[in-house]
Scaffold this motif. Structure first.
Motif, PDB file in Angstrom:
ATOM      1  N   ALA A  96      -0.713  -5.580  -4.347  1.00 34.27           N
ATOM      2  CA  ALA A  96      -0.115  -5.871  -5.647  1.00 34.27           C
ATOM      3  C   ALA A  96       0.914  -6.993  -5.572  1.00 34.27           C
ATOM      4  CB  ALA A  96       0.536  -4.617  -6.217  1.00 34.27           C
ATOM      5  N   GLY A  97       1.223  -7.455  -4.365  1.00 38.38           N
ATOM      6  CA  GLY A  97       2.210  -8.513  -4.200  1.00 38.38           C
ATOM      7  C   GLY A  97       3.637  -8.016  -4.338  1.00 38.38           C
ATOM      8  N   LEU A  98       3.840  -6.754  -4.081  1.00 36.61           N
ATOM      9  CA  LEU A  98       5.175  -6.167  -4.205  1.00 36.61           C
ATOM     10  C   LEU A  98       5.831  -5.876  -2.860  1.00 36.61           C
ATOM     11  CD1 LEU A  98       4.380  -3.626  -7.081  1.00 36.61           C
ATOM     12  CD2 LEU A  98       5.708  -5.727  -7.269  1.00 36.61           C
ATOM     13  N   GLN A  99       5.128  -6.064  -1.748  1.00 32.22           N
ATOM     14  CA  GLN A  99       5.625  -5.686  -0.422  1.00 32.22           C
ATOM     15  C   GLN A  99       6.937  -6.401  -0.084  1.00 32.22           C
ATOM     16  OE1 GLN A  99       4.315  -3.278   1.519  1.00 32.22           O
ATOM     17  NE2 GLN A  99       6.035  -3.546   2.885  1.00 32.22           N
ATOM     18  N   GLN A 100       7.063  -7.676  -0.453  1.00 34.80           N
ATOM     19  CA  GLN A 100       8.272  -8.428  -0.107  1.00 34.80           C
ATOM     20  C   GLN A 100       9.496  -7.956  -0.902  1.00 34.80           C
ATOM     21  OE1 GLN A 100       5.492  -9.696  -1.385  1.00 34.80           O
ATOM     22  NE2 GLN A 100       5.980 -10.915  -3.192  1.00 34.80           N
ATOM     23  N   MET A 101       9.293  -7.219  -1.990  1.00 37.12           N
ATOM     24  CA  MET A 101      10.408  -6.714  -2.790  1.00 37.12           C
ATOM     25  C   MET A 101      10.858  -5.321  -2.342  1.00 37.12           C
ATOM     26  SD  MET A 101       8.459  -8.718  -4.828  1.00 37.12           S
ATOM     27  CE  MET A 101       8.468  -9.874  -6.159  1.00 37.12           C
ATOM     28  N   VAL A 102      10.128  -4.718  -1.405  1.00 38.45           N
ATOM     29  CA  VAL A 102      10.479  -3.378  -0.926  1.00 38.45           C
ATOM     30  C   VAL A 102      11.712  -3.491  -0.051  1.00 38.45           C
ATOM     31  CG1 VAL A 102       9.748  -1.415   0.470  1.00 38.45           C
ATOM     32  CG2 VAL A 102       8.117  -2.552  -1.047  1.00 38.45           C
ATOM     33  N   ASN A 103      12.749  -2.762  -0.419  1.00 40.83           N
ATOM     34  CA  ASN A 103      13.983  -2.738   0.346  1.00 40.83           C
ATOM     35  C   ASN A 103      13.950  -1.609   1.371  1.00 40.83           C
ATOM     36  OD1 ASN A 103      16.649  -3.267   1.085  1.00 40.83           O
ATOM     37  ND2 ASN A 103      17.486  -1.948  -0.503  1.00 40.83           N
ATOM     38  N   ARG A 104      13.334  -0.495   0.969  1.00 40.80           N
ATOM     39  CA  ARG A 104      13.333   0.671   1.854  1.00 40.80           C
ATOM     40  C   ARG A 104      12.271   1.651   1.382  1.00 40.80           C
ATOM     41  NH1 ARG A 104      18.458   4.707   1.825  1.00 40.80           N
ATOM     42  NH2 ARG A 104      17.450   6.452   2.836  1.00 40.80           N
ATOM     43  N   THR A 105      11.645   2.341   2.310  1.00 37.85           N
ATOM     44  CA  THR A 105      10.746   3.452   1.986  1.00 37.85           C
ATOM     45  C   THR A 105      11.185   4.645   2.817  1.00 37.85           C
ATOM     46  OG1 THR A 105       9.132   2.857   3.675  1.00 37.85           O
ATOM     47  CG2 THR A 105       8.767   1.976   1.464  1.00 37.85           C
ATOM     48  N   GLU A 106      11.034   5.802   2.249  1.00 39.67           N
ATOM     49  CA  GLU A 106      11.447   7.015   2.947  1.00 39.67           C
ATOM     50  C   GLU A 106      10.454   8.135   2.639  1.00 39.67           C
ATOM     51  OE1 GLU A 106      14.993  10.031   2.176  1.00 39.67           O
ATOM     52  OE2 GLU A 106      15.691   8.039   2.813  1.00 39.67           O
ATOM     53  N   PRO A 107       9.588   8.457   3.608  1.00 40.86           N
ATOM     54  CA  PRO A 107       8.659   9.578   3.392  1.00 40.86           C
ATOM     55  C   PRO A 107       9.444  10.886   3.290  1.00 40.86           C
ATOM     56  CG  PRO A 107       7.976   8.226   5.250  1.00 40.86           C
ATOM     57  CD  PRO A 107       9.338   7.779   4.862  1.00 40.86           C
ATOM     58  N   ILE A 108       9.113  11.687   2.307  1.00 45.89           N
ATOM     59  CA  ILE A 108       9.759  12.992   2.135  1.00 45.89           C
ATOM     60  C   ILE A 108       8.915  14.055   2.824  1.00 45.89           C
ATOM     61  CG2 ILE A 108      10.486  14.709   0.427  1.00 45.89           C
ATOM     62  CD1 ILE A 108      10.907  12.263  -1.483  1.00 45.89           C
ATOM     63  N   ASP A 109       7.631  14.037   2.572  1.00 46.10           N
ATOM     64  CA  ASP A 109       6.654  14.845   3.285  1.00 46.10           C
ATOM     65  C   ASP A 109       5.340  14.089   3.202  1.00 46.10           C
ATOM     66  OD1 ASP A 109       5.537  15.452   0.753  1.00 46.10           O
ATOM     67  OD2 ASP A 109       6.715  17.289   0.581  1.00 46.10           O
ATOM     68  N   GLU A 110       4.239  14.716   3.569  1.00 42.02           N
ATOM     69  CA  GLU A 110       2.984  13.971   3.611  1.00 42.02           C
ATOM     70  C   GLU A 110       2.414  13.653   2.230  1.00 42.02           C
ATOM     71  OE1 GLU A 110      -0.342  17.266   4.538  1.00 42.02           O
ATOM     72  OE2 GLU A 110       1.011  16.840   6.211  1.00 42.02           O
ATOM     73  N   ASP A 111       2.973  14.255   1.177  1.00 42.32           N
ATOM     74  CA  ASP A 111       2.481  13.988  -0.182  1.00 42.32           C
ATOM     75  C   ASP A 111       3.491  13.263  -1.072  1.00 42.32           C
ATOM     76  OD1 ASP A 111       0.074  15.200   0.349  1.00 42.32           O
ATOM     77  OD2 ASP A 111       0.705  17.152  -0.417  1.00 42.32           O
ATOM     78  N   ARG A 112       4.719  13.038  -0.589  1.00 40.92           N
ATOM     79  CA  ARG A 112       5.743  12.383  -1.404  1.00 40.92           C
ATOM     80  C   ARG A 112       6.469  11.329  -0.596  1.00 40.92           C
ATOM     81  NH1 ARG A 112       9.549  16.889  -3.487  1.00 40.92           N
ATOM     82  NH2 ARG A 112       9.343  17.510  -1.328  1.00 40.92           N
ATOM     83  N   ILE A 113       6.851  10.250  -1.301  1.00 32.70           N
ATOM     84  CA  ILE A 113       7.577   9.164  -0.656  1.00 32.70           C
ATOM     85  C   ILE A 113       8.523   8.512  -1.665  1.00 32.70           C
ATOM     86  CG2 ILE A 113       5.813   7.429  -1.144  1.00 32.70           C
ATOM     87  CD1 ILE A 113       6.425   6.238   1.630  1.00 32.70           C
ATOM     88  N   SER A 114       9.699   8.111  -1.183  1.00 28.75           N
ATOM     89  CA  SER A 114      10.654   7.378  -2.011  1.00 28.75           C
ATOM     90  C   SER A 114      10.586   5.910  -1.648  1.00 28.75           C
ATOM     91  CB  SER A 114      12.080   7.886  -1.810  1.00 28.75           C
ATOM     92  OG  SER A 114      12.221   9.173  -2.339  1.00 28.75           O
ATOM     93  N   ILE A 115      10.636   5.058  -2.667  1.00 28.07           N
ATOM     94  CA  ILE A 115      10.553   3.605  -2.464  1.00 28.07           C
ATOM     95  C   ILE A 115      11.685   2.949  -3.233  1.00 28.07           C
ATOM     96  CG2 ILE A 115       9.148   1.543  -2.822  1.00 28.07           C
ATOM     97  CD1 ILE A 115       6.695   3.327  -2.806  1.00 28.07           C
ATOM     98  N   TRP A 116      12.358   1.986  -2.580  1.00 24.17           N
ATOM     99  CA  TRP A 116      13.389   1.188  -3.226  1.00 24.17           C
ATOM    100  C   TRP A 116      12.874  -0.245  -3.325  1.00 24.17           C
ATOM    101  CZ3 TRP A 116      14.410   5.352  -0.300  1.00 24.17           C
ATOM    102  CH2 TRP A 116      15.413   6.239  -0.714  1.00 24.17           C
ATOM    103  N   LEU A 117      12.870  -0.788  -4.518  1.00 21.00           N
ATOM    104  CA  LEU A 117      12.432  -2.174  -4.752  1.00 21.00           C
ATOM    105  C   LEU A 117      13.604  -2.962  -5.325  1.00 21.00           C
ATOM    106  CD1 LEU A 117       9.080  -1.315  -6.561  1.00 21.00           C
ATOM    107  CD2 LEU A 117       9.282  -2.168  -4.248  1.00 21.00           C
TER     108      LEU A 117
END
Length: 163
Positions: A96-117
């Protein structure tokens, strides 16, 4: 005035009195018919017609939503089994061309993840979220949006995605 009417009525012959009585009853019935019955009957007919049209629209909408639900269920794709949700999401962000805007990702468990853009176009993120929701049934569980530049539509977004 009433006394004058009584006197006038008393001067009439019995056949004229009967004719006047029957006539007044018929005129009263005609007035009740025109003033009460016809308007009430017309209103009831209108309400029945409105109800029938609304029932028809309701059944059309129910058919349409039933068709939509079946279409959506058929088009949902599975996330590849050999990939974790986190790595799959990185791949989707890259496409989607959004990878460079990702500041941080944090997996919570195998079905949930937090993303900071950071510094990301709001419309681009919404389009991407709509795509992964329709295609893979990935949903946004929580989202925080801060506007950085409203003229350009740039935002900082923290969101939690659930597969």
């Amino acid at each position: 005035m009433i006394k004058q009417i009584k006197n006038w009525f008393a001067t009439l012959s019995s056949s004229e009195q009967r004719l006047l009585g029957v006539g007044s009853v018929l005129i009263s019935l005609a007035l009740i018919w025109v003033i009460v019955y016809l308007p009430v009957n017309q209103h009831i007919e209108q309400q029945v017609d409105i109800n029938a049209r609304l029932q028809s629209k309701l059944s059309q909408m129910q058919e349409m939503t039933g068709d939509m639900g079946a279409t959506e269920l058929v088009s949902v794709q599975e996330i590849p089994i050999n990939m974790t949700f986190s790595s799959w999401l990185d791949q989707q962000l890259q496409q989607a061309g959004l990878q460079q805007m990702v500041n941080r990702t944090e997996p919570i468990d195998e079905d949930r993840i937090s993303i900071w853009l950071q510094g990301v176009s709001f419309n681009q993120v919404v389009d991407w979220l709509e795509l992964i929701a329709k295609t893979y049934a990935v949903q946004v569980d929580q989202i925080d949006i801060n506007v950085v530049d409203s003229s350009l539509g740039l935002t900082e977004i923290r969101m939690r995605l659930v597969k």
